[in-house]
Scaffold this motif. Structure first.
Motif, PDB file in Angstrom:
ATOM      1  N   THR A 251       0.762  -1.193   0.177  1.00  0.00           N
ATOM      2  CA  THR A 251      -0.139  -0.075   0.000  1.00  0.00           C
ATOM      3  C   THR A 251       1.085   1.135  -0.071  1.00  0.00           C
ATOM      4  O   THR A 251       0.587   2.025  -0.632  1.00  0.00           O
ATOM      5  CB  THR A 251      -0.847  -0.001   1.175  1.00  0.00           C
ATOM      6  OG1 THR A 251      -0.292  -0.320   2.364  1.00  0.00           O
ATOM      7  CG2 THR A 251      -2.297  -0.767   0.845  1.00  0.00           C
ATOM      8  N   ASN A 252       2.018   1.267   0.705  1.00  0.00           N
ATOM      9  CA  ASN A 252       2.788   2.420   0.781  1.00  0.00           C
ATOM     10  C   ASN A 252       3.376   2.673  -0.711  1.00  0.00           C
ATOM     11  O   ASN A 252       3.291   3.734  -1.123  1.00  0.00           O
ATOM     12  CB  ASN A 252       4.348   2.272   1.200  1.00  0.00           C
ATOM     13  CG  ASN A 252       4.088   2.040   3.000  1.00  0.00           C
ATOM     14  OD1 ASN A 252       2.975   2.981   3.391  1.00  0.00           O
ATOM     15  ND2 ASN A 252       5.074   1.758   3.917  1.00  0.00           N
ATOM     16  N   ASN A 253       3.748   1.637  -1.386  1.00  0.00           N
ATOM     17  CA  ASN A 253       3.993   1.797  -2.899  1.00  0.00           C
ATOM     18  C   ASN A 253       3.195   2.328  -3.690  1.00  0.00           C
ATOM     19  O   ASN A 253       3.475   3.198  -4.507  1.00  0.00           O
ATOM     20  CB  ASN A 253       4.661   0.499  -3.307  1.00  0.00           C
ATOM     21  CG  ASN A 253       6.160   0.018  -2.784  1.00  0.00           C
ATOM     22  OD1 ASN A 253       6.756   1.152  -2.148  1.00  0.00           O
ATOM     23  ND2 ASN A 253       6.682  -1.089  -3.064  1.00  0.00           N
ATOM     24  N   LEU A 254       2.110   1.620  -3.582  1.00  0.00           N
ATOM     25  CA  LEU A 254       0.857   2.067  -4.274  1.00  0.00           C
ATOM     26  C   LEU A 254       0.658   3.555  -4.131  1.00  0.00           C
ATOM     27  O   LEU A 254       0.444   4.317  -5.086  1.00  0.00           O
ATOM     28  CB  LEU A 254      -0.291   1.256  -4.073  1.00  0.00           C
ATOM     29  CG  LEU A 254      -0.431  -0.100  -4.778  1.00  0.00           C
ATOM     30  CD1 LEU A 254      -1.808  -0.839  -4.265  1.00  0.00           C
ATOM     31  CD2 LEU A 254      -0.461  -0.005  -6.137  1.00  0.00           C
ATOM     32  N   ILE A 255       0.455   4.066  -2.833  1.00  0.00           N
ATOM     33  CA  ILE A 255       0.311   5.310  -2.532  1.00  0.00           C
ATOM     34  C   ILE A 255       1.299   6.386  -3.178  1.00  0.00           C
ATOM     35  O   ILE A 255       0.945   7.368  -3.689  1.00  0.00           O
ATOM     36  CB  ILE A 255       0.223   5.617  -1.238  1.00  0.00           C
ATOM     37  CG1 ILE A 255      -1.099   4.995  -0.490  1.00  0.00           C
ATOM     38  CG2 ILE A 255       0.208   6.934  -0.448  1.00  0.00           C
ATOM     39  CD1 ILE A 255      -1.182   4.603   1.011  1.00  0.00           C
ATOM     40  N   ASP A 256       2.792   5.986  -3.071  1.00  0.00           N
ATOM     41  CA  ASP A 256       3.656   6.560  -3.831  1.00  0.00           C
ATOM     42  C   ASP A 256       3.322   6.831  -5.115  1.00  0.00           C
ATOM     43  O   ASP A 256       3.831   7.701  -5.788  1.00  0.00           O
ATOM     44  CB  ASP A 256       5.012   6.158  -3.248  1.00  0.00           C
ATOM     45  CG  ASP A 256       5.652   6.328  -2.121  1.00  0.00           C
ATOM     46  OD1 ASP A 256       4.838   7.370  -1.309  1.00  0.00           O
ATOM     47  OD2 ASP A 256       6.628   5.625  -1.452  1.00  0.00           O
ATOM     48  N   THR A 258       1.020   6.854  -6.875  1.00  0.00           N
ATOM     49  CA  THR A 258      -0.347   7.577  -6.996  1.00  0.00           C
ATOM     50  C   THR A 258       0.245   9.088  -6.633  1.00  0.00           C
ATOM     51  O   THR A 258      -0.209   9.883  -7.451  1.00  0.00           O
ATOM     52  CB  THR A 258      -1.508   7.500  -6.313  1.00  0.00           C
ATOM     53  OG1 THR A 258      -1.497   6.031  -6.093  1.00  0.00           O
ATOM     54  CG2 THR A 258      -2.663   7.713  -6.911  1.00  0.00           C
ATOM     55  N   ARG A 259       1.008   9.332  -5.668  1.00  0.00           N
ATOM     56  CA  ARG A 259       1.374  10.675  -5.388  1.00  0.00           C
ATOM     57  C   ARG A 259       2.211  11.297  -6.422  1.00  0.00           C
ATOM     58  O   ARG A 259       2.404  12.127  -6.855  1.00  0.00           O
ATOM     59  CB  ARG A 259       1.842  10.593  -3.978  1.00  0.00           C
ATOM     60  CG  ARG A 259       1.025  10.537  -2.847  1.00  0.00           C
ATOM     61  CD  ARG A 259       1.620  10.168  -1.685  1.00  0.00           C
ATOM     62  NE  ARG A 259       2.227  11.231  -0.910  1.00  0.00           N
ATOM     63  CZ  ARG A 259       3.259  11.065   0.040  1.00  0.00           C
ATOM     64  NH1 ARG A 259       3.553   9.914   0.197  1.00  0.00           N
ATOM     65  NH2 ARG A 259       3.692  12.183   0.379  1.00  0.00           N
TER      66      ARG A 259
END
Ligand code: ADP
Length: 456
Positions: A251-256, A258-259
């Protein structure tokens, strides 16, 4: 795009028009391409079709004359009527589309005064023409007044500009279509990547959740079994934690990702001793690599180097590269982490003796959602985000990440951190404070969650 006039304009549709021009003016007309090939013609006289364009020598002169119109145009000379090398007169106007002359629209041949019969009789003899027939053909050539030539030239230039305009519109249409087709291909390709990615991600999300679920079930069914209870709880809580780490990393990677897409992620630079940052990361994973029979060797050209960088991102890059190395070393192996001091940047290398990466995949693996192995032949865990994030983080620093690898010969990832990120990004030094370094254990637990043993 390379193109010819015939690809842009349906020349057969112009044949009628050429015939009509010939009927109206009594002067033959035609279209000739830059190599001297005739594209369309109307009313051509015997002197051309039976003599000048038949004999190879006089034909060569015709082709030369046809080509010379393009040269005249290139030299920017004003176009008037001109005498061809075989002694006849014509007018030519090039049809130019996007700066490229594609054909000459010409009218001819004709005379503006009575022809010199002696000259033509001589010419006929020189090239072995039947003199009587040749002079008879010469007589068919019309003599046109200067006045009429002017209006013919004006007609021709209108005609040429209409053809050029039509050709240009068609060319733009063809180019737009080509672009649309390419974009369509790209959209399809992206769509496929997305579908693959989401299939992969759902798999990634589902596996840890399934493991957590089964672990909890086992814990539940073991509750109440006396002595074993504590031991079992401890074992399964470890599994639960491990899988939570995987979910957190994903999820961290997915969030990054997206950001980064939304341009929301930036550098959070601070001053640090880069040697210490790298060494600390290496030390903190040393025990794990040892347990995997992997030798982890750290070497540096410099003992200390204070630079400005985003420590958290550098650590994530390193952990990502090292965890990939561990993932792709089969059995025993070695990972070398090296720091080199270059004049304008620091170079960090992570080199392994793993399975290596085929050349044709070198570019693709830095793209998001690309994994080296086929989706269904999953020999290792991973979502194909890691390297794309590494690349994005390195590029945020103004650096570069490169790969040298061959199947069976291991892989070396090298990335640079320019020393002048402060100047480059115009960072306010006052706002950059030395950050306190946090414990790496949590970070490693998260970044290495793909490769820690997870099953019971
Ligand atoms: P993943 O999370 O799937 O490992 P990455 O973006 O980190 O995603 O890596 C993409 C792919 O690049 C991997 O699936 C693997 O095929 C290849 N790769 C990365 N690092 C290495 C390495 N050190 N050795 C061999 N293959 C590697």
């Amino acid at each position: 795009m390379d193109y010819e006039l015939g690809q842009l304009i349906d020349l057969s549709k112009f044949q009628n028009l050429f015939d009509l021009i010939y009927e109206t003016t009594g002067i033959p007309s035609g279209l000739i391409d830059p190599n001297g090939n005739i594209l369309t013609k109307a009313g051509w006289r015997d002197i051309c079709t039976k003599f000048h364009r038949v004999n190879p020598k006089t034909r060569a002169r015709c082709v030369d004359s046809d080509k010379s119109i393009f040269e005249l145009f290139n030299e920017d000379k004003e176009l008037t009527f001109r005498k061809c090398q075989n002694g006849l007169i014509d007018i030519g106007i090039p049809i130019i589309i996007k700066g490229k002359p594609l054909a000459t629209l010409f009218q001819g041949q004709f005379f503006i005064e009575e022809p010199d019969l002696d000259f033509f009789a001589n010419q006929g003899r020189q090239f072995g023409f039947d003199e009587v027939e040749y002079l008879k053909a010469l007589k068919e050539i019309p003599i046109i007044s200067q006045e009429k030539i002017k209006s013919i030239m004006s007609l021709l230039s209108h005609f040429a500009s209409i053809m050029a305009e039509m050709g240009l519109k068609q060319l733009e249409l063809i180019e737009t279509n080509k672009r649309l087709l390419e974009q369509n291909e790209m959209i399809k390709e992206n769509e496929k990547l997305k579908i693959d990615f989401f299939t992969n991600i759902s798999h990634e999300l589902r596996t840890p959740v399934n493991v957590i679920y089964s672990a909890i079930q086992v814990v539940n069914s073991n509750l109440g079994e006396g002595d074993n209870q504590k031991k079992t709880l401890k074992r399964y809580s470890h599994i639960i934690k491990q899988n939570c780490c995987r979910l957190i990393r994903l999820t961290n990677n997915l969030i990054d990702v997206t950001r980064i897409d939304a341009n929301f992620i930036g550098l959070n630079p601070s001053e640090c001793n880069i040697v210490e940052v790298v060494e600390d990361i290496v030390l903190s994973v040393a025990e794990f690599t040892k347990s995997k029979d992997i030798e982890l060797i750290f070497d540096t050209e410099i003992e200390e180097k204070n630079i400005f960088c985003d420590v958290d991102k550098i650590e994530r890059i390193l952990l990502n590269l090292i965890s990939n190395s561990i993932k792709f070393i089969n059995g025993r192996g070695t990972i070398n982490v090296n720091i080199f001091d270059r004049e304008e940047y620091i170079l960090i290398s992570v080199k392994d003796t793993g399975i290596g990466i085929p050349r044709e995949k070198h570019e693709a693996i830095f793209k998001r959602f690309i994994r080296g192995d086929e989706l269904l032949a999953r020999s290792t865990e991973g979502s194909g985000i890691g390297l794309s994030l590494c690349k994005a983080f390195v590029e945020m620093h103004g650096g570069e990440i490169t790969l040298e690898s061959e199947p069976g010969k291991g892989s070396e990832f090298r990335f640079t951190i320019p020393l002048d990120i402060k100047g480059k990004y115009n960072l306010n030094i006052n706002k950059i404070e030395k950050q306190s370094r946090t414990n790496n254990i949590e970070k490693i637990a998260i970044e290495f969650s793909d490769i820690y043993k997870m099953h019971v």
